[in-house]
Every structure is written in structure tokens, then in C-alpha cells.
Design an enzyme around this catalytic site. Structure first.
Site, PDB file in Angstrom:
ATOM      1  N   PRO A 140       0.784  -1.243   0.000  1.00  0.00           N
ATOM      2  CG  PRO A 140       0.022  -0.921   2.196  1.00  0.00           C
ATOM      3  CD  PRO A 140       0.748  -1.901   1.305  1.00  0.00           C
ATOM      4  CB  CYS A 141       3.061   2.768  -2.540  1.00  0.00           C
ATOM      5  SG  CYS A 141       4.464   1.636  -2.480  1.00  0.00           S
TER       6      CYS A 141
END
Length: 181
Positions: A140-141
Site C-alpha cells: 500500500p504505497c
């Protein structure tokens, strides 16, 4: 959500509120999660970045991951045990491992991620690793932000990043002493 020993190679496409998503599978593990505006767009991205996966063609969403990612804004959460097969440099792997530990609903700064991997001056390199991330949502950048709390770039568009953060009812994660977790 294991594969039960089933070898899945190929890809599955779905569409949801965040646009289209393609999930590329290699050896029964998720090798790519790419987001875009249309099914054609995400399949073209996959063909360009992962020809070894695309060559197998559509395999159906046997693991249900494409559907879950497409529906994420509708309130579904992804299980934490999705099997992934992500390739990257040792630095990228270290960054992505830290990012995978950021809880849903929390953000961390690029500087914090850099410090967590023992390279506090590598803030720009952390941002580059985020940009190279081939597995949207599962790595989850979108939860990594600038030190002022604002979004930076996002490989799949700032509108999608904002939508993902809104869906998670974003708030900064702090311990009881006000320190970033």
C-alpha cells in the site's frame, strides 16, 4: 487466502469504483496489481511490465483477489495473507516490506519509511521505490505521504490515491506519546 497448491498463471481483470484492476498471477502468487481507467488500459500495462505473466492470458479470478481490490471502496477489506511474488532490488524489497506493515487507516512519511530501513537520508529513493511498486493496494504505497502530510505522486493517479486514503478514513498513526508508529 492460500492457493491450496493450485498453480495459477495468467491474469484476472475486474472493474470497481477505483477504475479497472488487473491482477497478474505467477506460480499461484500475485505478481502484479495494476490500476487504470479501463480493462484495455490495465491489460496493456500488464503486457508491458509483465510479459511473462500476460503470455498466459486470462485465467479467471480463481483466488478472488481482483474482485476484492475492485470492490475496496465499497467497504471490503483484503485478507492479510494474500500470497505475493514481488520482484525488486534489495532496497525496494526492504521499502515494500515496511510499507506492508503500515496499518489500514494510517500513513507514514517517506522519511519515516527511510528511517525504518536504516537509511534515513534515502527519502527520494523511498519515493522511487514506491513508484516502482508493481502491486497496488497489497503493497500500500498510497499510505506513504510527504512530511507535510500531503500526497506525493502515485503511479495510478492522485485521484486514486485520495480515494484509497478516504476509503481507509485516513488518520496519522501515533502512539500514546504522539510519536509516529
Amino acid at each position: 487466502m492460500g492457493t491450496g497448491g493450485e498453480r495459477v498463471d495468467g491474469y484476472a481483470v475486474d472493474k470497481g469504483e477505483i477504475g479497472s484492476v488487473v491482477v497478474g498471477y505467477r506460480n499461484g502468487r500475485v505478481a502484479a496489481v495494476l490500476l487504470g481507467d479501463s480493462a484495455d488500459d490495465v491489460v496493456q500495462q500488464l503486457e508491458k511490465r509483465f510479459p511473462d505473466v500476460a503470455v498466459h492470458g486470462p485465467c479467471g479470478d480463481k483466488l478472488g483477489i481482483a474482485r476484492k481490490i475492485a470492490a475496496i471502496l465499497e467497504g471490503e477489506d483484503l485478507p492479510p495473507d494474500v500470497p505475493i511474488d514481488v520482484n525488486g532490488t534489495p532496497f525496494q524489497q526492504a521499502v515494500w516490506n515496511v510499507i506492508r506493515s503500515i496499518p489500514c487507516g494510517c500513513t507514514q512519511t517517506y522519511g519515516h519509511v527511510a528511517a525504518k530501513i536504516g537509511k534515513p537520508k534515502a527519502v527520494r529513493a523511498v519515493a522511487s521505490a514506491c513508484g516502482a511498486n508493481p502491486i497496488a493496494v497489497l503493497v500500500p504505497c498510497h499510505r506513504v505521504v510527504r512530511s507535510d502530510g500531503n500526497g506525493q505522486g502515485y503511479a495510478w493517479g492522485m485521484d486514486r490515491k485520495a480515494a484509497l486514503l478516504e476509503r481507509e478514513r485516513i488518520g496519522r498513526c501515533q502512539d500514546r506519546h504522539g510519536q509516529m508508529l
